[in-house]
Design an enzyme around this catalytic site. Sequence first.
Site, PDB file in Angstrom:
ATOM      1  N   LEU A 126       0.847  -1.191   0.000  1.00  0.00           N
ATOM      2  CA  LEU A 126       0.000   0.000   0.000  1.00  0.00           C
ATOM      3  C   LEU A 126       0.880   1.238   0.000  1.00  0.00           C
ATOM      4  CD1 LEU A 126      -2.555  -0.973   2.790  1.00  0.00           C
ATOM      5  CD2 LEU A 126      -2.949  -0.952   0.325  1.00  0.00           C
ATOM      6  N   ASN A 155       1.364  10.381  -1.103  1.00  0.00           N
ATOM      7  CA  ASN A 155       2.807  10.136  -1.106  1.00  0.00           C
ATOM      8  C   ASN A 155       3.347   9.964  -2.532  1.00  0.00           C
ATOM      9  OD1 ASN A 155       5.429   9.428  -0.563  1.00  0.00           O
ATOM     10  ND2 ASN A 155       4.910   7.958   1.045  1.00  0.00           N
ATOM     11  N   TYR A 210       7.927   3.565  -6.972  1.00  0.00           N
ATOM     12  CA  TYR A 210       7.438   2.231  -7.335  1.00  0.00           C
ATOM     13  C   TYR A 210       7.060   2.141  -8.812  1.00  0.00           C
ATOM     14  CZ  TYR A 210       7.185   1.223  -2.332  1.00  0.00           C
ATOM     15  OH  TYR A 210       7.484   1.020  -1.014  1.00  0.00           O
TER      16      TYR A 210
END
Length: 171
Positions: free
Chosen positions: A128, A133, A140
Amino acid sequence: MAKFKIRPATASDCSDILRLIKELAKYEYMEDQVILTEKDLLEDGFGEHPFYHCLVAEVPKEHWTPEGHSIVGFAMYYFTYDPWIGKLLYLEDFFVMSDYRGFGIGSEILKNLSQVAMKCRCSSMHFLVAEWNEPSINFYKRRGASDLSSEEGWRLFKIDKEYLLKMAAEE
């Protein structure tokens, strides 16, 4: 800083892991929600049947924090199972102290996690990320991550302990 080492955590790392969990919680504006203790970490991660695994990033003495810490990052993970695709590595927490970002530590932790996942024949890694963010989301995505919330429409739910107790007691 070119020197750092990624290694599996040991029981003696629990105080550093808890320190980093609290730093991550502060970064996520959720510092008051950490109720875990060092004893919990020790019992839950280093007993006969560990509930989690952990990698830590360690720097040599010349790069220790001003407070004297050598552990500057960590990744806590465990294995779970998806009945459609099989084994998964679930990345629960991942954090590198702000002063140590940009040196490849996070990338190396993720590389090590990927190697663990492949060695254990996992079909994927799930985790998660808070919607706000953006730095982590971009980190990622640059490495091939898909946002399942937007792509597949999944929603995360939880049932708190109070309700678990209530359901468990039902006759």
